[in-house]
Design a protein around this motif. Structure first.
Motif, mmCIF file in Angstrom:
data_model
loop_
_atom_site.group_PDB
_atom_site.id
_atom_site.type_symbol
_atom_site.label_atom_id
_atom_site.label_comp_id
_atom_site.label_asym_id
_atom_site.label_seq_id
_atom_site.Cartn_x
_atom_site.Cartn_y
_atom_site.Cartn_z
ATOM 1 N N ILE A 35 0.799 -1.227 -0.115
ATOM 2 C CA ILE A 35 0.309 0.066 -0.145
ATOM 3 C C ILE A 35 0.665 1.225 -0.184
ATOM 4 C CG2 ILE A 35 -1.467 1.230 1.584
ATOM 5 C CD1 ILE A 35 -3.177 -1.222 2.171
ATOM 6 N N SER A 36 1.902 1.256 0.782
ATOM 7 C CA SER A 36 2.676 2.336 0.780
ATOM 8 C C SER A 36 3.430 2.460 -0.503
ATOM 9 C CB SER A 36 3.925 2.378 2.001
ATOM 10 O OG SER A 36 4.643 3.308 1.941
ATOM 11 N N ALA A 37 3.972 1.469 -1.150
ATOM 12 C CA ALA A 37 4.515 1.749 -2.425
ATOM 13 C C ALA A 37 3.532 2.234 -3.716
ATOM 14 C CB ALA A 37 5.147 0.069 -2.823
ATOM 15 N N PHE A 38 2.474 1.970 -3.351
ATOM 16 C CA PHE A 38 1.538 2.316 -4.708
ATOM 17 C C PHE A 38 0.778 3.475 -4.401
ATOM 18 C CE2 PHE A 38 1.770 -2.742 -5.897
ATOM 19 C CZ PHE A 38 2.879 -2.359 -6.574
ATOM 20 N N THR A 39 0.801 4.065 -3.316
ATOM 21 C CA THR A 39 -0.226 5.181 -2.944
ATOM 22 C C THR A 39 0.587 6.552 -2.903
ATOM 23 O OG1 THR A 39 -1.159 3.798 -1.141
ATOM 24 C CG2 THR A 39 -1.754 6.122 -1.099
ATOM 25 N N VAL A 40 0.005 7.276 -3.861
ATOM 26 C CA VAL A 40 0.342 8.634 -4.185
ATOM 27 C C VAL A 40 0.002 9.588 -3.152
ATOM 28 C CG1 VAL A 40 1.148 10.364 -5.990
ATOM 29 C CG2 VAL A 40 1.064 8.101 -6.394
ATOM 30 N N MET A 131 1.393 8.333 -16.608
ATOM 31 C CA MET A 131 0.081 7.663 -16.786
ATOM 32 C C MET A 131 -0.160 6.616 -15.624
ATOM 33 S SD MET A 131 -1.715 9.156 -18.798
ATOM 34 C CE MET A 131 -3.096 8.195 -18.778
ATOM 35 N N ILE A 132 1.068 5.659 -15.417
ATOM 36 C CA ILE A 132 0.909 4.899 -14.353
ATOM 37 C C ILE A 132 0.586 5.631 -13.162
ATOM 38 C CG2 ILE A 132 1.911 3.304 -12.944
ATOM 39 C CD1 ILE A 132 3.854 2.454 -15.632
ATOM 40 N N LEU A 133 1.036 6.411 -12.809
ATOM 41 C CA LEU A 133 0.949 7.263 -11.677
ATOM 42 C C LEU A 133 -0.622 7.718 -11.533
ATOM 43 C CD1 LEU A 133 4.236 9.193 -11.121
ATOM 44 C CD2 LEU A 133 3.443 7.313 -9.713
ATOM 45 N N LYS A 134 -0.989 8.087 -12.568
ATOM 46 C CA LYS A 134 -2.353 8.831 -12.762
ATOM 47 C C LYS A 134 -3.292 7.600 -12.718
ATOM 48 C CE LYS A 134 -5.796 11.317 -14.402
ATOM 49 N NZ LYS A 134 -6.343 12.570 -13.809
ATOM 50 N N GLY A 135 -3.343 6.470 -13.104
ATOM 51 C CA GLY A 135 -3.916 5.337 -12.769
ATOM 52 C C GLY A 135 -4.079 4.973 -11.541
ATOM 53 N N MET A 136 -2.936 4.967 -10.757
ATOM 54 C CA MET A 136 -3.140 4.514 -9.319
ATOM 55 C C MET A 136 -3.572 5.847 -8.646
ATOM 56 S SD MET A 136 0.730 2.669 -8.673
ATOM 57 C CE MET A 136 1.803 4.403 -8.645
ATOM 58 N N PHE B 49 10.788 18.816 -4.384
ATOM 59 C CA PHE B 49 9.362 19.199 -3.935
ATOM 60 C C PHE B 49 8.398 18.544 -4.892
ATOM 61 C CE2 PHE B 49 5.429 21.814 -4.193
ATOM 62 C CZ PHE B 49 4.887 21.791 -2.938
ATOM 63 N N THR B 50 8.828 18.654 -6.135
ATOM 64 C CA THR B 50 7.889 18.223 -7.144
ATOM 65 C C THR B 50 7.876 16.563 -7.109
ATOM 66 O OG1 THR B 50 8.900 19.868 -8.674
ATOM 67 C CG2 THR B 50 7.526 18.380 -9.733
ATOM 68 N N ILE B 51 9.020 16.247 -6.996
ATOM 69 C CA ILE B 51 9.167 14.656 -7.150
ATOM 70 C C ILE B 51 8.328 13.997 -5.948
ATOM 71 C CG2 ILE B 51 10.793 12.650 -6.402
ATOM 72 C CD1 ILE B 51 11.167 13.144 -9.460
ATOM 73 N N SER B 52 8.402 14.517 -4.711
ATOM 74 C CA SER B 52 7.981 13.998 -3.650
ATOM 75 C C SER B 52 6.674 14.157 -3.621
ATOM 76 C CB SER B 52 8.299 14.948 -1.928
ATOM 77 O OG SER B 52 9.551 14.993 -2.299
ATOM 78 N N GLN B 53 5.884 15.072 -4.221
ATOM 79 C CA GLN B 53 4.554 15.043 -4.654
ATOM 80 C C GLN B 53 3.907 13.990 -5.664
ATOM 81 O OE1 GLN B 53 3.962 19.300 -5.878
ATOM 82 N NE2 GLN B 53 2.170 19.222 -4.553
ATOM 83 N N MET B 54 4.951 13.693 -6.396
ATOM 84 C CA MET B 54 4.204 12.926 -7.562
ATOM 85 C C MET B 54 4.686 11.291 -7.423
ATOM 86 S SD MET B 54 6.484 14.110 -10.635
ATOM 87 C CE MET B 54 6.275 12.958 -11.752
ATOM 88 N N THR B 55 5.484 11.184 -6.423
ATOM 89 C CA THR B 55 5.857 9.600 -6.143
ATOM 90 C C THR B 55 4.968 9.183 -5.027
ATOM 91 O OG1 THR B 55 7.775 10.436 -5.266
ATOM 92 C CG2 THR B 55 7.974 9.566 -7.262
ATOM 93 N N PRO B 56 5.011 7.532 -5.259
ATOM 94 C CA PRO B 56 4.222 7.201 -3.848
ATOM 95 C C PRO B 56 5.190 7.381 -2.704
ATOM 96 C CG PRO B 56 4.420 5.547 -5.875
ATOM 97 C CD PRO B 56 5.062 6.534 -6.248
#
Lengths: 202, 187
Positions: A35-40, A131-136, B49-56
């Motif tokens: 969950i931590s790995a896939f949650t933005v 797009m992957i991030l958007k989907g998640m 800042f940008t990276i932290s926002q967009m990554t899980p």
């Protein structure tokens, strides 16, 4: 309360993973890690997802404890998701539980960011990664909506006016007036302290 | 002083003083690593800042890891993250202990009774802003509702059906990522 305990028992029986066993710790680590790995997103995003897993899927903990812990996590300094995972872990399985959940929450970003730090440009401007991030993100949205509506439904089912008013007031304050959640939580704590001490609200 | 020790100590302080979620930690990190020690430049900080926002992952942990990596490689990342969570660990365990001891007091119970509906409301607010983000690609209320992202709507609807069908959260997140990639390739 009895009803909640009953629900808890049902869920445990259904999936048959008893907190405290070795298998439990493995499942706890695996699900929290993924969950931590896939949650933005921050605390208010990851906590509903964890709640869905721990409460609705496995029944290791109940709604009430999760909400209490979320409120406390929000009020303490530090990263909210980490605070919540520390306390959720402890509630489910003591200090070992805390060690497992904190490790599983912190490791995925540690790994991902370490890799990304070396490939920043490739990552930040890649259409397919976006797009992957958007989907998640859309997937997480569906879970938050579900958890939110479910909690609202339970709140209304109790038919107590004051808690409903608190929820409505907080919702309007944070949505329409952008009031910092910290202040919302503080005000609601004071309201609770003064007006909600009757056992019927427990 | 050894750079790793210093890094640990600085992030310990940040973890102790930043109250109010991920974004709140960024000014503290900036004050320490950009303004005070000049470990990284302001441009690099904005990248972080940008990276932290967009990554899980939680924003604060992402930022700590990124800063740590920039300053002292992977050991730096580990040390910064450890420093960041040390105060949390101590405070949360202390609170848990106190709750166990005094949790039955009516004052504590009353306070929590007031907090629970608040959390329900905050989760709903987060849900709503995530709908804006998923469907309209904006963080606040969309100014033009007709300007929606069709890919976002498709994935969101499928995901909501999946939630109702009791698909496990992790399968759902993974599947949504794949769906995003597939739609991105097709459309």
């Amino acid at each position: 309360m009895n009803n909640e305990t009953q629900q808890l028992d049902d869920a445990v029986n259904k999936l048959n993973i008893v907190p405290g066993t070795r298998h439990f710790f493995w499942v706890l680590f695996k699900s929290t890690f993924l969950i931590s790995a896939f949650t933005v997103g921050g605390g208010m995003v990851i906590i509903p997802l964890l709640k869905k897993k721990y409460v609705d899927e496995y029944g290791w903990i109940n709604d009430k404890d999760t909400l209490d812990i979320t409120a406390i996590a929000q009020s303490l300094p530090g990263v909210m998701a980490v605070n919540a995972s520390i306390m959720l872990g402890y509630k489910m399985a003591g200090f070992m539980g805390t060690l497992v959940t904190i490790l599983a929450t912190v490791l995925p970003p540690l790994i991902t960011i370490t890799i990304i730090a070396f490939f920043y440009d490739l990552f930040a401007h890649n259409y397919y990664v976006q797009m992957i991030l958007k989907g998640m993100q859309c997937g997480a949205t569906a879970v938050i909506i579900d958890v939110g509506l479910n909690l609202v439904y339970k709140l209304f089912k109790k038919k107590l006016l004051l808690p409903i008013l608190i929820a409505a007031g907080t919702f309007i304050a944070s949505l329409c007036f952008n009031v910092n959640p910290m202040y919302c939580v503080l005000v609601d704590a004071i309201i609770g302290l003064m007006l909600l001490r009757d056992p019927k609200y427990n | 002083m050894n750079i790793l020790l210093l890094l640990y100590w600085e992030f310990c302080k940040i973890g102790l003083f930043c109250v109010g979620g991920g974004y709140a930690s960024l000014p503290w990190i900036q004050a320490a690593v950009v303004d005070n020690y000049h470990w990284i430049t302001m441009t690099e900080f904005i990248d972080i800042f940008t990276i932290s926002q967009m990554t899980p992952g939680p924003i604060g942990i992402n930022a700590a890891t990124f800063v740590g990596t920039k300053i002292a490689g992977t050991p730096g990342a580990i040390v910064a993250t450890l420093g960041f969570v040390t105060p949390s660990l101590i405070l949360c365990l202390l609170i848990t202990y106190l709750m166990k001891k005094y949790g039955e007091l009516s004052a504590i119970k009353g306070t929590l009774n007031g907090l629970r509906p608040a959390v329900v409301a905050l989760i709903c607010t987060a849900g709503l802003s995530f709908i804006w983000l998923s469907v309209w690609n904006t963080e606040s209320v969309p100014t033009n509702f007709a300007d929606f992202d069709i890919k976002g709507i498709i994935i969101l609807l499928i995901a909501m059906i999946a939630v109702k069908k009791k698909v496990s959260v992790i399968t759902l997140l993974f599947g949504s990522g794949v769906a995003g990639l597939v739609l991105g390739l097709l459309m």
